[in-house]
Design a protein around this motif. Sequence first.
Motif, PDB file in Angstrom:
ATOM      1  N   GLU A  47      -4.907   3.104  10.494  1.00 18.68           N
ATOM      2  CA  GLU A  47      -3.661   3.356   9.307  1.00 18.68           C
ATOM      3  C   GLU A  47      -3.938   2.422   8.202  1.00 18.68           C
ATOM      4  O   GLU A  47      -4.877   1.592   8.348  1.00 18.68           O
ATOM      5  CB  GLU A  47      -2.087   2.915   9.953  1.00 18.68           C
ATOM      6  CG  GLU A  47      -1.834   3.990  10.842  1.00 18.68           C
ATOM      7  CD  GLU A  47      -1.337   5.333  10.203  1.00 18.68           C
ATOM      8  OE1 GLU A  47      -1.395   5.479   9.014  1.00 18.68           O
ATOM      9  OE2 GLU A  47      -0.942   6.164  10.956  1.00 18.68           O
ATOM     10  N   ASP A  48      -3.114   2.887   6.946  1.00 19.47           N
ATOM     11  CA  ASP A  48      -3.595   2.125   5.710  1.00 19.47           C
ATOM     12  C   ASP A  48      -3.185   0.698   6.041  1.00 19.47           C
ATOM     13  O   ASP A  48      -3.630  -0.403   5.343  1.00 19.47           O
ATOM     14  CB  ASP A  48      -2.801   2.665   4.941  1.00 19.47           C
ATOM     15  CG  ASP A  48      -3.368   4.185   4.214  1.00 19.47           C
ATOM     16  OD1 ASP A  48      -4.525   4.224   3.645  1.00 19.47           O
ATOM     17  OD2 ASP A  48      -2.778   5.028   4.882  1.00 19.47           O
ATOM     18  N   CYS A  49      -2.082   0.216   6.550  1.00 19.94           N
ATOM     19  CA  CYS A  49      -1.721  -1.167   6.784  1.00 19.94           C
ATOM     20  C   CYS A  49      -1.237  -1.085   8.441  1.00 19.94           C
ATOM     21  O   CYS A  49      -0.737  -0.026   8.885  1.00 19.94           O
ATOM     22  CB  CYS A  49      -0.252  -1.321   6.093  1.00 19.94           C
ATOM     23  SG  CYS A  49      -0.417  -1.032   4.322  1.00 19.94           S
ATOM     24  N   SER A  93      -2.521  -0.898  -3.257  1.00 18.72           N
ATOM     25  CA  SER A  93      -2.346   0.526  -3.068  1.00 18.72           C
ATOM     26  C   SER A  93      -2.363   0.806  -1.659  1.00 18.72           C
ATOM     27  O   SER A  93      -1.661   1.966  -1.282  1.00 18.72           O
ATOM     28  CB  SER A  93      -3.816   1.019  -3.564  1.00 18.72           C
ATOM     29  OG  SER A  93      -3.798   2.399  -3.520  1.00 18.72           O
ATOM     30  N   ASP A  94      -2.673   0.360  -0.636  1.00 22.31           N
ATOM     31  CA  ASP A  94      -2.445   0.470   0.880  1.00 22.31           C
ATOM     32  C   ASP A  94      -0.884   0.208   1.202  1.00 22.31           C
ATOM     33  O   ASP A  94      -0.376   1.010   1.948  1.00 22.31           O
ATOM     34  CB  ASP A  94      -3.354  -0.354   1.763  1.00 22.31           C
ATOM     35  CG  ASP A  94      -4.678   0.155   1.788  1.00 22.31           C
ATOM     36  OD1 ASP A  94      -4.959   1.306   2.062  1.00 22.31           O
ATOM     37  OD2 ASP A  94      -5.432  -0.747   1.515  1.00 22.31           O
ATOM     38  N   ILE A  95      -0.369  -0.675   0.568  1.00 26.09           N
ATOM     39  CA  ILE A  95       1.101  -0.992   0.778  1.00 26.09           C
ATOM     40  C   ILE A  95       1.891   0.191   0.303  1.00 26.09           C
ATOM     41  O   ILE A  95       2.734   0.624   0.940  1.00 26.09           O
ATOM     42  CB  ILE A  95       1.517  -2.423   0.181  1.00 26.09           C
ATOM     43  CG1 ILE A  95       0.638  -3.636   0.811  1.00 26.09           C
ATOM     44  CG2 ILE A  95       3.281  -2.743   0.162  1.00 26.09           C
ATOM     45  CD1 ILE A  95       1.093  -4.011   2.100  1.00 26.09           C
ATOM     46  N   LEU A 166       3.351   7.084   7.900  1.00 27.82           N
ATOM     47  CA  LEU A 166       1.930   6.841   8.412  1.00 27.82           C
ATOM     48  C   LEU A 166       1.296   7.975   8.029  1.00 27.82           C
ATOM     49  O   LEU A 166       1.738   9.040   7.308  1.00 27.82           O
ATOM     50  CB  LEU A 166       2.083   7.050   9.983  1.00 27.82           C
ATOM     51  CG  LEU A 166       2.920   6.075  10.520  1.00 27.82           C
ATOM     52  CD1 LEU A 166       3.168   5.955  12.062  1.00 27.82           C
ATOM     53  CD2 LEU A 166       2.638   4.394  10.180  1.00 27.82           C
ATOM     54  N   ARG A 167       0.109   7.995   8.329  1.00 27.74           N
ATOM     55  CA  ARG A 167      -0.810   9.136   8.208  1.00 27.74           C
ATOM     56  C   ARG A 167      -0.628  10.234   9.038  1.00 27.74           C
ATOM     57  O   ARG A 167      -1.124  11.354   8.928  1.00 27.74           O
ATOM     58  CB  ARG A 167      -2.470   8.807   8.160  1.00 27.74           C
ATOM     59  CG  ARG A 167      -2.729   7.758   7.488  1.00 27.74           C
ATOM     60  CD  ARG A 167      -4.111   7.297   7.683  1.00 27.74           C
ATOM     61  NE  ARG A 167      -4.983   6.399   6.497  1.00 27.74           N
ATOM     62  CZ  ARG A 167      -6.034   5.921   6.655  1.00 27.74           C
ATOM     63  NH1 ARG A 167      -6.706   6.409   7.482  1.00 27.74           N
ATOM     64  NH2 ARG A 167      -6.393   5.028   5.779  1.00 27.74           N
ATOM     65  N   SER A 168       0.219  10.119  10.091  1.00 28.49           N
ATOM     66  CA  SER A 168       0.122  10.869  11.407  1.00 28.49           C
ATOM     67  C   SER A 168       1.405  11.789  11.412  1.00 28.49           C
ATOM     68  O   SER A 168       1.558  12.528  12.322  1.00 28.49           O
ATOM     69  CB  SER A 168      -0.003  10.055  12.597  1.00 28.49           C
ATOM     70  OG  SER A 168       1.279   9.223  12.641  1.00 28.49           O
ATOM     71  N   MET A 214      -1.142   8.495   2.605  1.00 24.59           N
ATOM     72  CA  MET A 214      -2.189   7.524   2.842  1.00 24.59           C
ATOM     73  C   MET A 214      -2.632   7.300   1.133  1.00 24.59           C
ATOM     74  O   MET A 214      -2.168   8.177   0.207  1.00 24.59           O
ATOM     75  CB  MET A 214      -3.494   8.129   3.529  1.00 24.59           C
ATOM     76  CG  MET A 214      -4.165   9.086   2.925  1.00 24.59           C
ATOM     77  SD  MET A 214      -5.280   9.776   4.012  1.00 24.59           S
ATOM     78  CE  MET A 214      -6.482   8.407   4.166  1.00 24.59           C
ATOM     79  N   ASP A 215      -3.498   6.407   0.884  1.00 26.03           N
ATOM     80  CA  ASP A 215      -3.978   6.192  -0.719  1.00 26.03           C
ATOM     81  C   ASP A 215      -5.461   6.734  -0.570  1.00 26.03           C
ATOM     82  O   ASP A 215      -6.339   6.956   0.659  1.00 26.03           O
ATOM     83  CB  ASP A 215      -3.919   4.770  -1.094  1.00 26.03           C
ATOM     84  CG  ASP A 215      -4.835   3.820  -0.438  1.00 26.03           C
ATOM     85  OD1 ASP A 215      -5.199   3.899   0.874  1.00 26.03           O
ATOM     86  OD2 ASP A 215      -5.480   3.108  -0.882  1.00 26.03           O
ATOM     87  N   LEU A 216      -6.008   7.417  -1.537  1.00 30.80           N
ATOM     88  CA  LEU A 216      -7.396   7.986  -1.585  1.00 30.80           C
ATOM     89  C   LEU A 216      -8.156   6.710  -2.046  1.00 30.80           C
ATOM     90  O   LEU A 216      -8.266   6.429  -3.348  1.00 30.80           O
ATOM     91  CB  LEU A 216      -7.224   8.878  -2.612  1.00 30.80           C
ATOM     92  CG  LEU A 216      -6.518  10.285  -1.855  1.00 30.80           C
ATOM     93  CD1 LEU A 216      -6.327  11.244  -3.291  1.00 30.80           C
ATOM     94  CD2 LEU A 216      -7.051  11.024  -0.820  1.00 30.80           C
ATOM     95  N   SER A 217      -9.243   6.349  -1.359  1.00 34.66           N
ATOM     96  CA  SER A 217     -10.041   5.112  -1.885  1.00 34.66           C
ATOM     97  C   SER A 217     -11.442   5.676  -1.525  1.00 34.66           C
ATOM     98  O   SER A 217     -12.469   5.253  -2.282  1.00 34.66           O
ATOM     99  CB  SER A 217      -9.751   3.923  -0.939  1.00 34.66           C
ATOM    100  OG  SER A 217      -9.576   4.152   0.453  1.00 34.66           O
ATOM    101  N   ASP A 218     -11.623   6.723  -0.550  1.00 44.10           N
ATOM    102  CA  ASP A 218     -13.145   6.817  -0.169  1.00 44.10           C
ATOM    103  C   ASP A 218     -13.393   8.264  -0.725  1.00 44.10           C
ATOM    104  O   ASP A 218     -14.644   8.830  -0.586  1.00 44.10           O
ATOM    105  CB  ASP A 218     -13.266   6.923   1.266  1.00 44.10           C
ATOM    106  CG  ASP A 218     -13.469   5.500   1.969  1.00 44.10           C
ATOM    107  OD1 ASP A 218     -13.827   4.523   0.854  1.00 44.10           O
ATOM    108  OD2 ASP A 218     -13.226   5.174   2.786  1.00 44.10           O
TER     109      ASP A 218
HETATM  110 MG    MG Z   1      -5.987   2.984   2.351  1.00 42.22          MG
END
Ligand code: MG
Length: 315
Positions: A47-49, A93-95, A166-168, A214-218
């Motif tokens: 998860e992001d956090c 950004s993840d928070i 969450l992402r789920s 979620m945040d877009l980092s990749d």
């Molecule tokens: Mg993230």
Amino acid sequence: MQSKKTNIPFSLTSESLVSDLSEEQLISLLVEGWRKSKREVIASIAEDCAVIQAEKKELYYLFKMDATVENVHFDPSSPPEWIGRKALARALSDIASMGGEPLYALVGLGVNRTEKVERIKQLYKGLTDLARAIGMDLIGGETTKSNQLFIVVTVWGKTDGYKPILRSGAEDGDSLFVTGVLGGSYDSGHHLLFIPRIQEGQWLAKGQWAKAMMDLSDGLATDLPRMAKASNIGFEIDYEAIPVRKNYGLHNALTDGEDYELLFSVAKEKEIDLIKNWPFEVPIKKIGTFSKNGKMEFQDGYRGFDHFQKSRGDY
Ligand SMILES: [Mg+2]
Ligand SMILES: Nc1ncnc2c1ncn2[C@@H]1O[C@H](COP(=O)(O)OP(=O)(O)OP(=O)(O)O)[C@@H](O)[C@H]1O
Ligand SMILES: Cc1ncc(C[n+]2csc(CCOP(=O)(O)O)c2C)c(N)n1
């Protein structure tokens, strides 16, 4: 914490290198077999956090650590104030991606003995100026000698009175939205000066708009499949709807990474109200739909950032 399937496509030998794996495969391998021992750990790896439920009802603590490393996340010539700012903003950004409110930060710093004190002072100014603007507290850290300059920031945040997203949580029929524009982050300098979507994330979580976030980092090409797999649902993308940064193209939007925008799912029936009620300056755009008939991957050729695969300036 729940261990993920390793998904390693071959058997590792004593000669295998980290570069034989993806970042995700390495993390999977390291935590394989790890089981959480505490009930209050609601979410953790993947998860992001990490999410820890407090004893008080509907109070959740969020934790995330992010590293910012010279020649990996910034160039030696980048303005030091911007480097420090970015180091904190990455974790924020993840928070934001869970709808959290940032509270405290711990900062780890690795510096070479030959480093100029003024550069590190400027770096810290960038970091602490952002922390102050957000109203969070710097509560400690660690300093060490290192050949390469790096900053590791751990942020502790919370959601008080509402659940973190969450992402789920995405389901069949949900609409898929993104904030801002995507692509060209490194070349345009956005990767240093982006604004973590903290207020936007909180609004989406408190108002029960977002079901998964979620945040877009990749890059969307890597991050959207992560959300799809976490939610166990496929997606259908409207490529023409993807908001692309001026002077960049679709491929940039899908694969460059470091957008630090929010990707979230919304129940189809709330879509119109969301657009009508969205109170922020940054735009939101519907870019697709979650669908049980859709795939969980992008077509070949679209691949986001991976630390261990060959890319710009590798060493
Ligand atoms: Mg993230
Ligand atoms: N060395 C590690 N040990 C245990 N867990 C890890 C390790 N490295 C990363 N993780 C966890 O794996 C998941 C993916 O890590 P990553 O830092 O890529 O987070 P992300 O949110 O996908 O990306 P970003 O931080 O760029 O937004 C996160 O849940 C993170 O906490
Ligand atoms: C010098 C330099 N080279 C390349 C890049 C691009 N870049 C670095 S890390 C990353 C993905 C997110 O990282 P993480 O997975 O660590 O959160 C991207 C797209 C940069 N910013 N600076």
